[in-house]
Design an enzyme around this catalytic site. Structure first.
Site, PDB file in Angstrom:
ATOM      1  N   HIS A 162      -2.891  -0.113   1.013  1.00  0.00           N
ATOM      2  CA  HIS A 162      -3.990  -0.167   0.036  1.00  0.00           C
ATOM      3  C   HIS A 162      -3.499  -0.525  -1.374  1.00  0.00           C
ATOM      4  O   HIS A 162      -3.399   0.290  -2.265  1.00  0.00           O
ATOM      5  CB  HIS A 162      -4.873   1.079   0.047  1.00  0.00           C
ATOM      6  CG  HIS A 162      -4.192   2.408   0.086  1.00  0.00           C
ATOM      7  ND1 HIS A 162      -3.216   2.790  -0.800  1.00  0.00           N
ATOM      8  CD2 HIS A 162      -4.404   3.474   0.899  1.00  0.00           C
ATOM      9  CE1 HIS A 162      -2.830   4.023  -0.538  1.00  0.00           C
ATOM     10  NE2 HIS A 162      -3.521   4.455   0.505  1.00  0.00           N
ATOM     11  N   GLU A 204       0.445   7.714   7.989  1.00  0.00           N
ATOM     12  CA  GLU A 204       0.439   7.556   6.533  1.00  0.00           C
ATOM     13  C   GLU A 204       1.043   8.829   5.930  1.00  0.00           C
ATOM     14  O   GLU A 204       0.336   9.777   5.638  1.00  0.00           O
ATOM     15  CB  GLU A 204      -0.979   7.313   6.017  1.00  0.00           C
ATOM     16  CG  GLU A 204      -1.005   6.925   4.550  1.00  0.00           C
ATOM     17  CD  GLU A 204      -2.408   6.742   4.004  1.00  0.00           C
ATOM     18  OE1 GLU A 204      -2.521   6.437   2.799  1.00  0.00           O
ATOM     19  OE2 GLU A 204      -3.386   6.919   4.756  1.00  0.00           O
ATOM     20  N   HIS A 263     -12.540   1.271  -4.971  1.00  0.00           N
ATOM     21  CA  HIS A 263     -11.093   1.493  -5.040  1.00  0.00           C
ATOM     22  C   HIS A 263     -10.399   0.433  -5.888  1.00  0.00           C
ATOM     23  O   HIS A 263      -9.398   0.728  -6.560  1.00  0.00           O
ATOM     24  CB  HIS A 263     -10.500   1.490  -3.634  1.00  0.00           C
ATOM     25  CG  HIS A 263     -10.688   2.767  -2.890  1.00  0.00           C
ATOM     26  ND1 HIS A 263     -11.904   3.152  -2.368  1.00  0.00           N
ATOM     27  CD2 HIS A 263      -9.815   3.766  -2.589  1.00  0.00           C
ATOM     28  CE1 HIS A 263     -11.771   4.329  -1.775  1.00  0.00           C
ATOM     29  NE2 HIS A 263     -10.517   4.711  -1.891  1.00  0.00           N
ATOM     30  N   ASP A 280      -9.837   2.205   5.432  1.00  0.00           N
ATOM     31  CA  ASP A 280      -9.361   3.541   5.023  1.00  0.00           C
ATOM     32  C   ASP A 280     -10.447   4.572   5.320  1.00  0.00           C
ATOM     33  O   ASP A 280     -10.655   5.522   4.569  1.00  0.00           O
ATOM     34  CB  ASP A 280      -8.983   3.562   3.542  1.00  0.00           C
ATOM     35  CG  ASP A 280      -8.077   4.731   3.180  1.00  0.00           C
ATOM     36  OD1 ASP A 280      -7.441   5.306   4.082  1.00  0.00           O
ATOM     37  OD2 ASP A 280      -8.018   5.090   1.990  1.00  0.00           O
ATOM     38  N   LEU A 308     -10.392  10.149  -5.386  1.00  0.00           N
ATOM     39  CA  LEU A 308     -10.837   9.403  -4.211  1.00  0.00           C
ATOM     40  C   LEU A 308     -10.075   9.879  -2.983  1.00  0.00           C
ATOM     41  O   LEU A 308      -8.850  10.056  -3.024  1.00  0.00           O
ATOM     42  CB  LEU A 308     -10.619   7.906  -4.415  1.00  0.00           C
ATOM     43  CG  LEU A 308     -11.571   7.199  -5.389  1.00  0.00           C
ATOM     44  CD1 LEU A 308     -11.112   5.768  -5.625  1.00  0.00           C
ATOM     45  CD2 LEU A 308     -13.000   7.219  -4.889  1.00  0.00           C
ATOM     46  N   ALA A 309     -10.807  10.093  -1.895  1.00  0.00           N
ATOM     47  CA  ALA A 309     -10.222  10.615  -0.658  1.00  0.00           C
ATOM     48  C   ALA A 309     -10.618   9.706   0.497  1.00  0.00           C
ATOM     49  O   ALA A 309     -11.545   9.996   1.253  1.00  0.00           O
ATOM     50  CB  ALA A 309     -10.673  12.046  -0.415  1.00  0.00           C
ATOM     51  N   ARG A 346       5.571  -5.576 -18.423  1.00  0.00           N
ATOM     52  CA  ARG A 346       7.030  -5.426 -18.407  1.00  0.00           C
ATOM     53  C   ARG A 346       7.522  -4.666 -17.178  1.00  0.00           C
ATOM     54  O   ARG A 346       8.707  -4.710 -16.860  1.00  0.00           O
ATOM     55  CB  ARG A 346       7.511  -4.702 -19.666  1.00  0.00           C
ATOM     56  CG  ARG A 346       7.347  -5.505 -20.946  1.00  0.00           C
ATOM     57  CD  ARG A 346       8.104  -4.870 -22.093  1.00  0.00           C
ATOM     58  NE  ARG A 346       7.938  -5.643 -23.312  1.00  0.00           N
ATOM     59  CZ  ARG A 346       7.009  -5.397 -24.237  1.00  0.00           C
ATOM     60  NH1 ARG A 346       6.194  -4.367 -24.069  1.00  0.00           N
ATOM     61  NH2 ARG A 346       6.906  -6.145 -25.305  1.00  0.00           N
TER      62      ARG A 346
END
Length: 389
Positions: A219, A132, A254, A282, A315-316, A230
């Site tokens: 994710h 990642e 999440h 995750d 968030l981790a 739009r």
């Protein structure tokens, strides 16, 4: 269990496509040989009464950053991989793609070598490797270290092409901001599973990258521009392009349950089986452990109330296992259990090419099956029920 023959019944059995009621699963010499209707007990073999619990092939989690108190980034070794895989097996994921978060070229090389060693050694549960980063967008770095994010160089490309030769599965999350279309085409020709993530790519660019060989979105909704009326962005591409699989962190944190439900409805409307949604945890170091904090490349990550965050609240990763994700989908999103199981069991195997669309679970090893509690509270491999951890 060590018996040559054993029969399971008395609960729903997931066959990779649907939940079968009133069926018996017969294993012989450690392999599933039949799924047949019949009375609960078989006279010619030991019988296990599921008592309403669910028998299913185990989960395949395509995004696992750590477990049992360690991160792959901190322990890129065969021993580290084995430890992480054991932790997730206890949670029902019989296979994982250990995932290296954005790091140095040296650490990437170590993770590739460790995965090859683990596969050669037959470490249970390691299906391949997920990288990642580091070829992401600074604007959507999330918990990734901004100092290590960079564009893909020719040398980086060669490393990935070589890794694709060595590993049965190599998945790479990348962003158009850091990787061009020629590099995408070269990676796809080599068999790399490509996923867009951590990007502000607009809808049109995301569609172009899908045409060039990207098949997944990492994710969905997280670390990408939002879906606008739009400017649909990457979420719009993921939801409308039937070529794209979409990973979801279904913890209700999440992604809001209402958004999970909307994404499910959108993908189920695509002309592709089960909508091409796959569940990921995750998961970080706390998975399968009781630790309340850990270090990610010198930065402290806090675990509290089901969340993992940096000191600033970013968030981790997630404090999640896939049984919990099933429970969130079924109880809070009104997703049928059969569809949720498909997203945890079948679709991820199709993503990495293990199963075809018409797959059968017959012949699957008994050690690859799990028993899921009827209330979706826990799951455990059937061959390890009753054993101490």
């Amino acid at each position: 269990m060590s018996q040559q023959s054993i029969v399971y019944g008395g609960g729903p059995i997931f066959d990779g496509h649907s939940l079968q009621q009133g069926m018996r699963a017969r294993f012989e010499a450690g392999k599933l040989v039949s799924l047949t209707p019949g009375s609960p007990r078989a006279a010619d073999a030991p019988y296990v009464d599921l008592a309403g619990d669910i028998l299913s092939p185990g989960y395949l989690d395509l995004q696992v950053n750590g477990g049992d108190g360690i991160m792959l980034n901190a322990e890129p070794s065969c021993a580290g991989l084995a430890r992480i895989a054991r932790a997730h097996r206890r949670l029902g994921a019989v296979q994982i793609l250990p995932t290296l978060i954005t790091d140095t070229p040296q650490k990437t090389a170590q993770a590739i070598a460790a995965t090859q060693q683990a596969l050669t050694a037959g470490v249970p549960g390691i299906a391949g490797l997920h990288l990642e980063g580091p070829h992401l967008a600074q604007s959507r770095k999330g918990a990734h270290d901004a100092a290590l994010i960079r564009g893909m160089t020719p040398a980086d490309l060669e490393v990935l092409l070589a890794a694709a030769e060595l590993l049965p599965v190599l998945m790479v999350t990348l962003a158009p901001e850091s990787v061009n279309l020629d590099q995408i085409r070269a990676l796809r020709r080599a068999g790399v599973i490509l996923s867009l993530g951590h990007t502000d790519a607009p809808y049109e660019q995301a569609m172009n990258y899908a045409e060039a060989g990207v098949s997944c979105v990492t994710h969905l909704f997280n670390a990408m521009s939002p879906l606008g009326h739009r400017a649909p962005g990457l979420p719009g591409a993921a939801l409308t392009n039937p070529q794209l699989y979409a990973g979801l962190i279904a913890d209700g944190i999440h992604v809001h349950p209402a958004t999970l439900r909307a994404a499910w409805a959108a993908k189920m409307g695509n002309p592709s089986p089960r909508g091409k949604i796959y569940l990921v945890s995750d998961a970080m170091a706390p998975a399968g452990s009781e630790i309340t904090s850990f270090q990610l490349e010198g930065r402290q990550i806090l675990r509290q109330n089901g969340r993992l965050t940096l000191g600033d609240g970013t968030l981790a990763g997630a404090d999640l296992d896939l049984t919990t994700a099933l429970r969130v989908l079924v109880n809070h999103c009104e997703i049928p259990l059969e569809e949720a199981l498909t997203a945890a069991v079948t679709t991820p195997r199709q993503v990495i090419g293990q199963w075809a669309q018409d797959c059968s679970v017959l012949g699957l090893a008994q050690s690859d099956f799990i028993r899921i509690q009827s209330d979706l509270s826990t799951a455990q491999p059937i061959c390890e029920i009753g054993r101490t951890a």
